[in-house]
Design a protein around this motif. Sequence first.
Motif, PDB file in Angstrom:
ATOM      1  N   SER A  30      -1.232 -12.369  10.710  1.00 17.39           N
ATOM      2  CA  SER A  30      -1.547 -13.728  11.166  1.00 17.39           C
ATOM      3  C   SER A  30      -2.600 -14.414  10.296  1.00 17.39           C
ATOM      4  O   SER A  30      -2.620 -15.637  10.184  1.00 17.39           O
ATOM      5  N   LYS A  34      -0.614 -17.648   7.088  1.00 12.98           N
ATOM      6  CA  LYS A  34      -1.003 -18.652   8.085  1.00 12.98           C
ATOM      7  C   LYS A  34       0.078 -19.700   8.368  1.00 12.98           C
ATOM      8  O   LYS A  34       0.076 -20.318   9.424  1.00 12.98           O
ATOM      9  N   GLU A  40       1.493 -17.166  15.034  1.00 15.24           N
ATOM     10  CA  GLU A  40       0.879 -17.260  16.364  1.00 15.24           C
ATOM     11  C   GLU A  40       1.311 -16.095  17.253  1.00 15.24           C
ATOM     12  O   GLU A  40       0.492 -15.512  17.973  1.00 15.24           O
ATOM     13  N   TYR A  44      -1.139 -13.243  18.901  1.00 16.67           N
ATOM     14  CA  TYR A  44      -1.148 -12.913  20.330  1.00 16.67           C
ATOM     15  C   TYR A  44      -0.865 -11.426  20.560  1.00 16.67           C
ATOM     16  O   TYR A  44      -1.523 -10.782  21.386  1.00 16.67           O
ATOM     17  N   PHE A  74      -8.612 -15.972  19.696  1.00 12.56           N
ATOM     18  CA  PHE A  74      -7.253 -16.513  19.765  1.00 12.56           C
ATOM     19  C   PHE A  74      -7.250 -17.887  20.432  1.00 12.56           C
ATOM     20  O   PHE A  74      -6.625 -18.835  19.934  1.00 12.56           O
ATOM     21  N   LYS A  77      -8.583 -20.545  18.201  1.00 17.64           N
ATOM     22  CA  LYS A  77      -7.696 -20.821  17.068  1.00 17.64           C
ATOM     23  C   LYS A  77      -6.426 -21.555  17.494  1.00 17.64           C
ATOM     24  O   LYS A  77      -5.907 -22.394  16.769  1.00 17.64           O
ATOM     25  N   TYR A  78      -5.930 -21.202  18.700  1.00 15.50           N
ATOM     26  CA  TYR A  78      -4.672 -21.797  19.184  1.00 15.50           C
ATOM     27  C   TYR A  78      -4.877 -22.387  20.588  1.00 15.50           C
ATOM     28  O   TYR A  78      -4.357 -21.859  21.579  1.00 15.50           O
ATOM     29  N   SER A  81      -1.652 -23.089  22.605  1.00 11.61           N
ATOM     30  CA  SER A  81      -0.637 -22.043  22.456  1.00 11.61           C
ATOM     31  C   SER A  81       0.211 -21.846  23.701  1.00 11.61           C
ATOM     32  O   SER A  81      -0.253 -22.027  24.828  1.00 11.61           O
ATOM     33  N   THR A  84      -1.358 -19.160  25.934  1.00  8.76           N
ATOM     34  CA  THR A  84      -2.666 -19.402  26.560  1.00  8.76           C
ATOM     35  C   THR A  84      -2.745 -18.826  27.973  1.00  8.76           C
ATOM     36  O   THR A  84      -3.711 -18.137  28.323  1.00  8.76           O
TER      37      THR A  84
END
Length: 198
Positions: A30, A34, A40, A44, A74, A77-78, A81, A84
Amino acid sequence: KAEDIYYYYSKSEYEKGNLLSAAHHLKNFSTTYKNNIKTEECAYLAVHCHYLLSPKFSLDQVNTYKALDEIDIFLDKYPASTFTTDCLELQSKLQLKLERKSFENAKLYFTTENYKSAIHAFNLALQEFQNSIFKEEILFLQLKSYYLLAENSVEEKKERRIKDTVIAFNQFKNAYPKSEYLQESKRIFKEVKLLRKK
């Protein structure tokens, strides 16, 4: 092709249950690739590996703290997502494990009749986890600890400890007026007032 090969290798480590290796390679994927569509997902899955490496509450919790750190990274960064919700659920389970460890450690002092240390440990548990699901039991066991400490006190310390027990009773009663422990806490309150007459 290197990206695809590395992705499938990392994913196969995860599926085989080689969690340390999988966590390393998935995170590495990851951060290295990128712009890859799988980035992603790999980030995760690396988080999920760290979650699975977290041991039961009675053991050392280094890996639990590591997993919580990875979840924070995480989510930063996301933030939007699709993972989440899953991350927040894992976070909640890990935090509950830390709460339970803190509570059980404090309770052990109570069980072994080390009431002074129990009171201190219960205070620390409440400071660390202010909304702990164990709060009701913590406050009740703390009340009991204050009472048992007062009951077994030398004369010059007894009055102070009786006052501490009364304060602990009021704190418990106000916080949990419908508690299942309320009857026993009232009995303790009556008993501690009798100590002044002895």
